[in-house]
Each structure stands twice: as structure tokens, then as C-alpha cells.
Design an enzyme around this catalytic site. Structure first.
Site, PDB file in Angstrom:
ATOM      1  N   CYS A  78       0.868  -1.083   0.013  1.00  0.00           N
ATOM      2  CA  CYS A  78       0.012   0.091   0.106  1.00  0.00           C
ATOM      3  C   CYS A  78       0.903   1.188  -0.151  1.00  0.00           C
ATOM      4  O   CYS A  78       1.697   1.461  -0.868  1.00  0.00           O
ATOM      5  CB  CYS A  78      -0.895  -0.013   1.071  1.00  0.00           C
ATOM      6  SG  CYS A  78      -2.307   1.043   0.985  1.00  0.00           S
ATOM      7  N   HIS A  85      -3.847  -4.500  -0.222  1.00  0.00           N
ATOM      8  CA  HIS A  85      -3.150  -5.214   1.040  1.00  0.00           C
ATOM      9  C   HIS A  85      -3.249  -6.713   0.767  1.00  0.00           C
ATOM     10  O   HIS A  85      -4.589  -7.296   0.816  1.00  0.00           O
ATOM     11  CB  HIS A  85      -4.080  -4.813   2.121  1.00  0.00           C
ATOM     12  CG  HIS A  85      -3.964  -3.572   2.768  1.00  0.00           C
ATOM     13  ND1 HIS A  85      -2.843  -3.208   3.626  1.00  0.00           N
ATOM     14  CD2 HIS A  85      -4.486  -2.308   2.294  1.00  0.00           C
ATOM     15  CE1 HIS A  85      -2.972  -1.697   3.806  1.00  0.00           C
ATOM     16  NE2 HIS A  85      -3.881  -1.292   3.028  1.00  0.00           N
ATOM     17  N   GLU A 138      -2.593  -9.098   2.552  1.00  0.00           N
ATOM     18  CA  GLU A 138      -3.284  -9.722   3.836  1.00  0.00           C
ATOM     19  C   GLU A 138      -4.419  -9.741   3.954  1.00  0.00           C
ATOM     20  O   GLU A 138      -5.076 -10.117   4.999  1.00  0.00           O
ATOM     21  CB  GLU A 138      -2.353  -9.171   4.970  1.00  0.00           C
ATOM     22  CG  GLU A 138      -2.525  -7.843   5.588  1.00  0.00           C
ATOM     23  CD  GLU A 138      -2.036  -6.623   4.837  1.00  0.00           C
ATOM     24  OE1 GLU A 138      -2.248  -5.540   5.418  1.00  0.00           O
ATOM     25  OE2 GLU A 138      -1.514  -6.826   3.641  1.00  0.00           O
TER      26      GLU A 138
END
Length: 211
Positions: free
Chosen positions: A78, A186, A188
Site C-alpha cells: 500500500c 493489501h 493480507e
């Protein structure tokens, strides 16, 4: 072992949780000697570009990151991805790490037909693979990823583009050159595909995936 740079502006908890789920050993540190022992570094980021560069400069991380990226893999996430580039216009023009060529600019909020659209770009968007042979994409087919950002990278170097996403303009979603990689989204927070991309980076860092 993967090193996560703690410079005061990172989404550390979510990245650590993802690495735990992947059973990847990691350290969170701001100590350069400790981080040099890692096989690869993750540069997370949440917040403003200028503030992040102030933190990196204050703690002597800029020279360290540039040196590290010469020989070992690095992944910016990001804001962390945006920091890899030459500069950003956010809150005034601010130099970045200059590991990749490009400028970070703001979504205008209106397209070529003068139709307005929402800023920030927030939500799930399709990834268009430009380099499916990239080590970050091994074993993956095109999927969706979760984005939250008001600024995006503009680059004339199309060789950097591993995957893009469409949001009224072509948004560099995954970039990479040499040892340096970045995801605007992102991973994750992007479901199984996002975790697979993160796992591929860790495998690359640990010598399990070759470029």
C-alpha cells in the site's frame, strides 16, 4: 526469516497475522543489524507519504533500504509500495526512495467524460495480470484484491507492471523490478489469492522461487 520494518507507520498487526497463518518466521524491528539477517523485508504503510518519508529519514532507514534492495527481496504494501517510487505529490511534492521510476499522484475524481467518481478507491477490484510469469504470481490465476487508497502510481516504465487494476485509470496493482516488489492493495486482506502472493514473496526471499 522475513523482516518487517517498524518505522511507526505500518499495518504491522495485519501483516504479522498473515505471516503467522502462513507459518513464515518473521521479526518486527527497526534495528538494521537485525533486519540484515532477514532473507527479505516487508515495508508496510498506512498514512501519508510525506509523514512516512520523514519517519524513514529520521531513523536512518532510507540508506539502509536502498542498500538492502541491491541484494535481497523487498515488498512494499500500500503506502509502502508508493514509497518505493521517485516522488509523491501528496501534501506537496516529496521525494521517495527512488527504487522504482514513477510519481505518486491523486485520483482526480472525474473521468475523461467529466463523470465524477469516489475517492478514495475502496473495495475489491479485479487484477489484470501483465506478467503472469512473475514469481509473485506463481500458481495463481487472475482474481480480486482489496484496495484502499486515494493516490496511485503513474509510471512510464511499463516493464514494472506485474498486474494492474481498473479504477477510471489503469492502476499499478503489483509492481516489480530486480529485488524490489510492491502491491498497492493489501495482500493480507485480499483473501486466499492475497495470501498466496504474500507466500510467493516469502518463498522468493527464502530461495524457493526463482526469478
Amino acid at each position: 526469516m522475513i523482516g518487517i520494518l517498524d518505522y511507526g507507520m505500518g499495518n504491522l498487526h495485519s501483516v504479522c497475522s498473515a505471516l503467522k497463518r502462513l507459518h513464515v518466521p518473521y521479526i518486527v524491528s527497526s534495528n538494521h543489524d537485525e533486519l540484515r539477517q532477514s532473507n527479505g523485508i516487508i515495508l508496510p504503510g498506512v498514512g501519508a507519504f510525506r509523514d512516512a518519508m520523514v519517519c524513514l529519514k529520521r531513523d536512518g532507514h532510507i540508506a539502509f533500504l536502498r542498500e538492502y534492495a541491491e541484494s535481497k527481496p523487498m515488498l512494499g504494501i500500500c503506502l509502502g509500495m508508493q514509497l518505493l517510487f521517485d516522488e509523491s505529490e501528496e501534501n506537496g511534492l516529496t521525494p521517495g526512495l527512488s527504487l522504482l521510476k514513477g510519481r505518486v499522484i491523486r485520483f482526480t475524481g472525474s473521468d475523461v467524460m467529466r463523470e465524477t467518481y469516489k475517492v478514495p478507491h475502496m473495495g475489491w477490484n479485479h487484477l489484470d495480470f501483465k506478467k503472469p510469469e512473475s514469481p509473485l504470481l506463481q500458481g495463481l490465476s487472475e482474481d480480486y484484491a482489496y484496495f484502499v487508497h486515494s493516490y496511485y502510481v503513474m509510471t512510464s516504465d511499463e516493464s514494472l507492471l506485474i498486474a494492474t487494476a481498473g479504477y477510471h485509470v489503469e492502476v499499478p496493482a503489483i509492481v516489480g523490478k530486480g529485488h524490489v516488489f510492491g502491491t498497492q492493495f493489501h495482500p493480507e486482506k485480499s483473501g486466499p489469492s492475497g495470501l498466496a502472493i504474500l507466500k510467493n514473496f516469502c518463498s522468493l526471499a527464502q530461495g524457493g522461487v526463482r526469478t
